[in-house]
Design a protein around this motif. Structure first.
Motif, short mmCIF file in Angstrom:
data_model
loop_
_atom_site.label_atom_id
_atom_site.label_comp_id
_atom_site.label_asym_id
_atom_site.label_seq_id
_atom_site.Cartn_x
_atom_site.Cartn_y
_atom_site.Cartn_z
N TYR A 163 -6.51 2.31 9.23
CA TYR A 163 -5.08 2.15 9.00
C TYR A 163 -4.72 2.48 7.55
CZ TYR A 163 -0.53 -0.16 8.70
OH TYR A 163 0.79 -0.44 8.48
N LEU A 164 -5.48 1.94 6.61
CA LEU A 164 -5.21 2.14 5.19
C LEU A 164 -5.48 3.57 4.74
CD1 LEU A 164 -6.74 -1.21 3.94
CD2 LEU A 164 -4.30 -0.61 3.95
N GLY A 193 -4.60 6.24 6.05
CA GLY A 193 -3.42 7.07 6.24
C GLY A 193 -2.34 6.85 5.20
N LEU A 194 -2.54 5.91 4.30
CA LEU A 194 -1.55 5.61 3.28
C LEU A 194 -1.88 6.32 1.97
CD1 LEU A 194 -1.26 1.75 3.84
CD2 LEU A 194 0.17 3.55 4.83
N ALA A 195 -0.88 6.50 1.15
CA ALA A 195 -1.09 7.07 -0.18
C ALA A 195 -1.99 6.14 -0.98
CB ALA A 195 0.25 7.24 -0.89
N ARG A 201 -3.35 -3.44 -3.51
CA ARG A 201 -2.89 -3.31 -2.12
C ARG A 201 -3.38 -4.53 -1.36
NH1 ARG A 201 -3.12 2.39 0.17
NH2 ARG A 201 -1.10 2.33 -0.85
N SER A 205 1.08 -6.23 7.79
CA SER A 205 1.96 -5.82 6.71
C SER A 205 1.09 -5.37 5.56
CB SER A 205 2.85 -6.99 6.25
OG SER A 205 3.65 -6.60 5.17
N VAL A 206 1.47 -4.27 4.94
CA VAL A 206 0.74 -3.79 3.77
C VAL A 206 1.72 -3.81 2.61
CG1 VAL A 206 -0.44 -1.84 2.70
CG2 VAL A 206 -0.76 -2.32 5.12
N ASP A 251 1.99 -3.12 -1.66
CA ASP A 251 1.42 -2.70 -2.93
C ASP A 251 2.24 -3.37 -4.02
OD1 ASP A 251 -0.28 -1.05 -1.57
OD2 ASP A 251 0.74 0.81 -2.10
#
Length: 125
Positions: free
Chosen positions: A10-11, A13-15, A23, A35-36, A38
């Protein structure tokens, strides 16, 4: 139980996390809610210190966990409070704020809210 492999997928795919930021992944085992967030490390440290000062002396882990559950039930508007309380939970187990923040800065952190407990730890790499 928290699934590190799924969290890493999942992570991925994030910037990337911005320099000077951390994070944090919040995961509710019962609802599979993720929920993510930063956030910059300096304000997080200030928020954590404020929670610790407000809590007074002694073992207040149960109060932190109750507060995390209450904020989680209210939704994503309270994610910063959940992160600050998660930091305070780490402080209760580690005992040294500098060590807590060394860990926070070196890993993606996760707060797993389970029916029987709240676990705060790095996402295994």
């Amino acid at each position: 139980m928290f699934d590190d492999v799924a969290a890493r997928r999942y992570l991925a795919g994030l910037a990337p996390v911005a320099r000077g930021s951390v994070r944090w992944l919040i995961y509710d085992d019962a609802r599979q809610w993720v929920s993510v967030v930063d956030g910059e490390i300096a304000p997080l440290r200030e928020n954590c210190e404020q929670v610790l000062r407000a809590s007074g002396e002694g073992d207040v882990r149960a109060s932190f966990i109750d507060a995390i559950r209450e904020f989680l039930a209210e939704g994503t508007d309270y994610t910063p409070q959940i992160v600050a309380l998660s930091c305070a939970v780490l402080m209760q187990s580690i005992g040294d704020l500098d060590a807590v923040f060394a860990q926070i800065q070196s890993d993606v952190m996760a707060t797993l809210v389970q029916a029987e407990d709240v676990v705060v730890r790095p996402v295994a790499t």
